[in-house]
Write a protein that holds these residues in place. Structure first.
Motif, PDB file in Angstrom:
ATOM      1  N   TYR A   1       0.970  -1.207  -0.198  1.00 39.18           N
ATOM      2  CA  TYR A   1       0.009   0.112  -0.088  1.00 39.18           C
ATOM      3  C   TYR A   1       0.939   1.333   0.027  1.00 39.18           C
ATOM      4  CZ  TYR A   1      -3.930  -3.270   1.366  1.00 39.18           C
ATOM      5  OH  TYR A   1      -4.901  -4.197   1.548  1.00 39.18           O
TER       6      TYR A   1
ATOM      7  N   THR B   1       2.695   0.628   3.773  1.00 35.11           N
ATOM      8  CA  THR B   1       2.339  -0.756   4.427  1.00 35.11           C
ATOM      9  C   THR B   1       2.879  -1.748   3.864  1.00 35.11           C
ATOM     10  OG1 THR B   1       0.149   0.295   5.328  1.00 35.11           O
ATOM     11  CG2 THR B   1       0.444  -2.156   5.516  1.00 35.11           C
TER      12      THR B   1
ATOM     13  N   LYS C   1       4.048  -6.064   3.319  1.00 36.21           N
ATOM     14  CA  LYS C   1       3.426  -7.172   3.406  1.00 36.21           C
ATOM     15  C   LYS C   1       3.639  -7.904   4.673  1.00 36.21           C
ATOM     16  CE  LYS C   1       3.332 -11.733   1.187  1.00 36.21           C
ATOM     17  NZ  LYS C   1       3.858 -12.625   0.274  1.00 36.21           N
TER      18      LYS C   1
ATOM     19  N   VAL D   1       0.914  -6.382   6.710  1.00 36.46           N
ATOM     20  CA  VAL D   1      -0.382  -7.323   6.548  1.00 36.46           C
ATOM     21  C   VAL D   1      -0.713  -8.590   7.162  1.00 36.46           C
ATOM     22  CG1 VAL D   1      -1.680  -8.474   4.597  1.00 36.46           C
ATOM     23  CG2 VAL D   1      -0.826  -6.139   4.299  1.00 36.46           C
TER      24      VAL D   1
ATOM     25  N   TYR E   1      -0.874  -7.952  10.932  1.00 34.95           N
ATOM     26  CA  TYR E   1      -2.581  -7.631  11.260  1.00 34.95           C
ATOM     27  C   TYR E   1      -3.458  -8.804  11.358  1.00 34.95           C
ATOM     28  CZ  TYR E   1      -7.372  -6.595  10.130  1.00 34.95           C
ATOM     29  OH  TYR E   1      -8.940  -6.488   9.892  1.00 34.95           O
ATOM     30  N   TYR E   2      -3.149  -9.749  10.419  1.00 38.30           N
ATOM     31  CA  TYR E   2      -4.066 -11.057  10.514  1.00 38.30           C
ATOM     32  C   TYR E   2      -3.518 -11.819  11.707  1.00 38.30           C
ATOM     33  CZ  TYR E   2      -6.667 -10.296   6.006  1.00 38.30           C
ATOM     34  OH  TYR E   2      -7.144  -9.654   5.256  1.00 38.30           O
TER      35      TYR E   2
ATOM     36  N   VAL F   1      -1.920 -12.662  -0.188  1.00 36.45           N
ATOM     37  CA  VAL F   1      -2.214 -11.173  -0.278  1.00 36.45           C
ATOM     38  C   VAL F   1      -3.737 -11.276  -1.065  1.00 36.45           C
ATOM     39  CG1 VAL F   1      -1.588  -8.948  -1.159  1.00 36.45           C
ATOM     40  CG2 VAL F   1       0.111 -10.234  -0.763  1.00 36.45           C
TER      41      VAL F   1
ATOM     42  N   LEU G   1      -8.804  -7.343   4.746  1.00 39.72           N
ATOM     43  CA  LEU G   1      -8.443  -6.274   4.099  1.00 39.72           C
ATOM     44  C   LEU G   1      -8.790  -5.981   2.648  1.00 39.72           C
ATOM     45  CD1 LEU G   1      -4.610  -6.139   5.431  1.00 39.72           C
ATOM     46  CD2 LEU G   1      -6.259  -4.410   6.026  1.00 39.72           C
TER      47      LEU G   1
ATOM     48  N   PRO H   1      -4.877   0.694   3.407  1.00 41.01           N
ATOM     49  CA  PRO H   1      -5.196  -0.678   3.935  1.00 41.01           C
ATOM     50  C   PRO H   1      -6.523  -0.774   4.662  1.00 41.01           C
ATOM     51  CG  PRO H   1      -3.329   0.190   5.194  1.00 41.01           C
ATOM     52  CD  PRO H   1      -3.492   0.952   4.223  1.00 41.01           C
TER      53      PRO H   1
ATOM     54  N   ALA I   1      -6.098  -1.004   8.915  1.00 31.64           N
ATOM     55  CA  ALA I   1      -5.491  -2.055   9.691  1.00 31.64           C
ATOM     56  C   ALA I   1      -5.102  -1.585  11.058  1.00 31.64           C
ATOM     57  CB  ALA I   1      -4.523  -2.671   8.931  1.00 31.64           C
TER      58      ALA I   1
END
Length: 296
Positions: A22, A27, A29, A32, A35-36, A111, A238, A244, A268
């Motif tokens: 992003y 942001t 990977k 990301v 975040y998860y 992704v 996302l 994000p 996020a």
């Protein structure tokens, strides 16, 4: 060499962790995946579990190639669960089922946006929730979506149904209603009637037809995602947007108080604080005690 991580006893390759996905926010990977793993894992999994998952993939970020896939991609580990796709012309077709943290992290490494139908793998074609996708046509914004959502909430309540809201993660708003399992055709027909009633009650705001020429300044009440073959962006996923943004649950107080187009945009980085404050406002969707029958 691709770095590996172990999640719940499963070894998962994690690639390109420093890649910026992003650019607007920088942001990566790796962020990301964090975040998860650290923020959304506990709350997104109940909304994915027991549902076949479709992926909108954007491996080079939202500005790169986007492609939608239902079949398990090449290289899918044997331990990732799959389920048959009853509404596919290919009777051998299967889709991934993301039911645990290891599967979630494997999928997140690809992704993806997570999209699910309104039914579970054990009862394909029997919807256990209703969805109404409120999509604004410019210059309408989420502010107008919230006005329509408030009307729909009261209309659903009159039929003994409770609605819960989340942002689409893009421009609009989703309303979700827990149901006693009912054929998707019946849920679709009921949702269409609601959309038509909303248009009749709010002719300056709501629209039940998709025709583009009718859309400017109106909120399209999209009932079509109740069809057994359709899917909706899952809570907490996302989105492939410039930033994000998250398809984030929102409270009815937030919907009622929405006065600015950016008021219900959550990224996020916002979600840890929101989860601490609100928990998961959509948890009742996965509670069988909260389900209600469609009227009539």
């Amino acid at each position: 060499m691709t770095p590996m991580t172990e999640v719940e006893g499963r070894r998962i390759p994690l690639s390109n962790l420093d890649k910026v996905l992003y650019p607007a926010t920088g942001t990566t990977k790796g962020e990301v995946l964090h975040y998860y793993a650290a923020t959304a894992g506990d709350v997104i999994l109940p909304h994915l579990r027991d549902r076949p998952v479709s992926f909108l993939r954007y491996p080079d970020g939202p500005g790169g190639q986007l492609f939608f896939t239902k079949n398990p991609p090449p290289g899918t580990p044997a331990w990732v669960a799959t389920a048959p796709v009853p509404h596919s012309e290919d009777r051998s077709a299967r889709q991934p089922v993301v039911g645990d943290l290891a599967s979630l992290m494997w999928a997140a490494n690809l992704v993806v946006e997570f999209h699910t139908p309104q039914w579970r793998t054990g009862a394909p074609g029997l919807a256990d929730r209703l969805v109404l996708d409120l999509d604004p046509g410019a210059p309408a914004t989420v502010v107008e979506c919230c006005a329509v959502a408030l009307w729909l909430r009261e209309r659903l309540a009159a039929d003994g149904l409770t609605a819960y809201g989340k942002t689409s993660g893009s421009k609009g708003l989703h309303l979700l209603v827990p149901l006693e399992p009912t054929p998707s055709e019946a849920a679709s027909a009921y949702a269409k009637r609601l959309a038509q009633e909303a248009e009749a009650a709010l002719p300056e705001l709501a629209l039940h037809r998709m025709k583009r020429a009718l859309r400017p300044g109106k909120v399209f009440v999209d009932f079509s995602q109740n069809a057994a073959s359709k899917t909706t962006a899952a809570p907490y996923t996302l989105r492939a947007r410039p930033e994000p943004t998250v398809s984030a649950p929102v409270t009815w107080d937030e919907i009622a108080g929405c006065r600015e187009p950016g008021a219900l945009v959550f990224r996020a980085g916002d979600m840890a604080g929101r989860l601490e404050r609100y928990g998961d406002p959509l948890a009742p969707l996965n509670d069988p005690e909260q389900t209600r029958p469609l009227p009539g």
